[in-house]
Design an enzyme around this catalytic site. Sequence first.
Site, short mmCIF file in Angstrom:
data_model
loop_
_atom_site.label_atom_id
_atom_site.label_comp_id
_atom_site.label_asym_id
_atom_site.label_seq_id
_atom_site.Cartn_x
_atom_site.Cartn_y
_atom_site.Cartn_z
N GLU A 1 0.88 -1.16 0.00
CA GLU A 1 0.00 0.00 0.00
C GLU A 1 0.92 1.21 0.00
OE1 GLU A 1 -4.10 -0.57 1.82
OE2 GLU A 1 -2.76 -1.40 3.35
N HIS B 1 -3.65 -9.20 7.72
CA HIS B 1 -4.88 -9.11 8.51
C HIS B 1 -5.49 -10.50 8.61
CE1 HIS B 1 -5.34 -4.62 8.02
NE2 HIS B 1 -4.70 -4.87 6.90
#
Length: 447
Positions: free
Chosen positions: A227, A238
């Site tokens: 990102e 995650h």
Amino acid sequence: MLASLLPLSNSLGTASNQAETHPKLTWTQYTGKGAGQTVNGEIVLDSNWRWTHKDGTNCYDGNTWSSSLCPDPTTCSNNCNLDGADYPGTYGITTSGNQLKLGFVTHGSYSTNIGSRVYLLRDSKNYQMFKLKNKEFTFTVDDSKLPCGLNGAVYFVAMDEDGGTAKHSINKAGAQYGTGYCDAQCPHDMKFINGEANVLDWKPQSNDENSGNGRWGARCTEMDIWEANSRATAYTPHICTKTGLYRCEGTECGDSDTNRYGGVCDKDGCDFNSYRMGDKSFFGQGKTVDSSKPVTVVTQFITDNNQDSGKLTEIRRKYVQGGKVIDNSKVNIAGITAGNPITDTFCDEAKKAFGDNNDFEKKGGLSALGTQLEAGFVLVLSLWDDHSVNMLWLDSTYPTNASPGALGVERGDCAITSGVPADVESQSADASVTFSDIKFGPIDSTY
């Protein structure tokens, strides 16, 4: 005159006003060092970006649903069809060989498009599945045209290979039309989840004329490989406690601030952002890894026995630029061991040092991620701006009301006033990100 619809009924189907022709994108599969084979892949646009209509009448217009065509989820799905995409003309998406370019603002014949999200296909109707454990994933990226507030992202999510058609008979569009998205944030803006329209309790977003939120969220485990913009970057695993796409609602989504950690997914993740970890000279324009030039990014998923069957214990990062291999920056924060991979120890120490809730550990940590990776994940590539918090969590000081000098709040050198979508969209409409030379194979084989 609009072309006739394909003869589908009692399902979310497809329309033929615009032919759906997937742009080609090659990538390389390695079996060992120097042993790579070109794979002829395709990309497909996410269903959320597509024109949704019945015989030319909009089912979804702006950020609201048609009350007549979409009074409830099933009726809406039975009425409505996803149309094909003009990739370059409407969405600013182009490919050439192994290169994919995503434009930010595209002024098409009928609308102005903001950002995009695409997936890598194995064939015209199935996503390419990647089993990451004991492997490395490599690509080259040019972030030089991404200012503060934008995010050119490369990540993996636990979507179904066929986009959900086998599990949900109401969904006839499938991967061919980019259905089945999910991620760890449990997005409520997905128009269709499991083939059913997300019309219940739909509320248009006040600061986004194209988006809204419904009752349901589409959640699944997510591995953020990249990102980034030209000022900052992070990579973040995650974990979700349920496997695959899970349609959540209420407390399971963890939507509110008071229930953020009560949902089935770890929304915060365990991020490694070099700037946040104390090395402000590592990534950016003119820095050690120079974002003004293309850079090759290598991410390795290390197991305890160096076998596919092993337990995931580390996620390592390397960069290649100017003919040199550059190891990831080392942590320089009090209370965190001065290493450079993501490990459970790193995550535990970082959460403690920054005063963050360690939901990553509570959801199972790297071991749980490794178990889910065994099923294979779908590759996502996107370009987006942030209508929630202006991307400050990536490239600025966040939260903005934190005490001066608090550990972990400095994530990049962008101003806290930056990243407002209206500003970014008007001032940086010509922004773009270019991804190229995707490679996948055993550890240390692709660079």
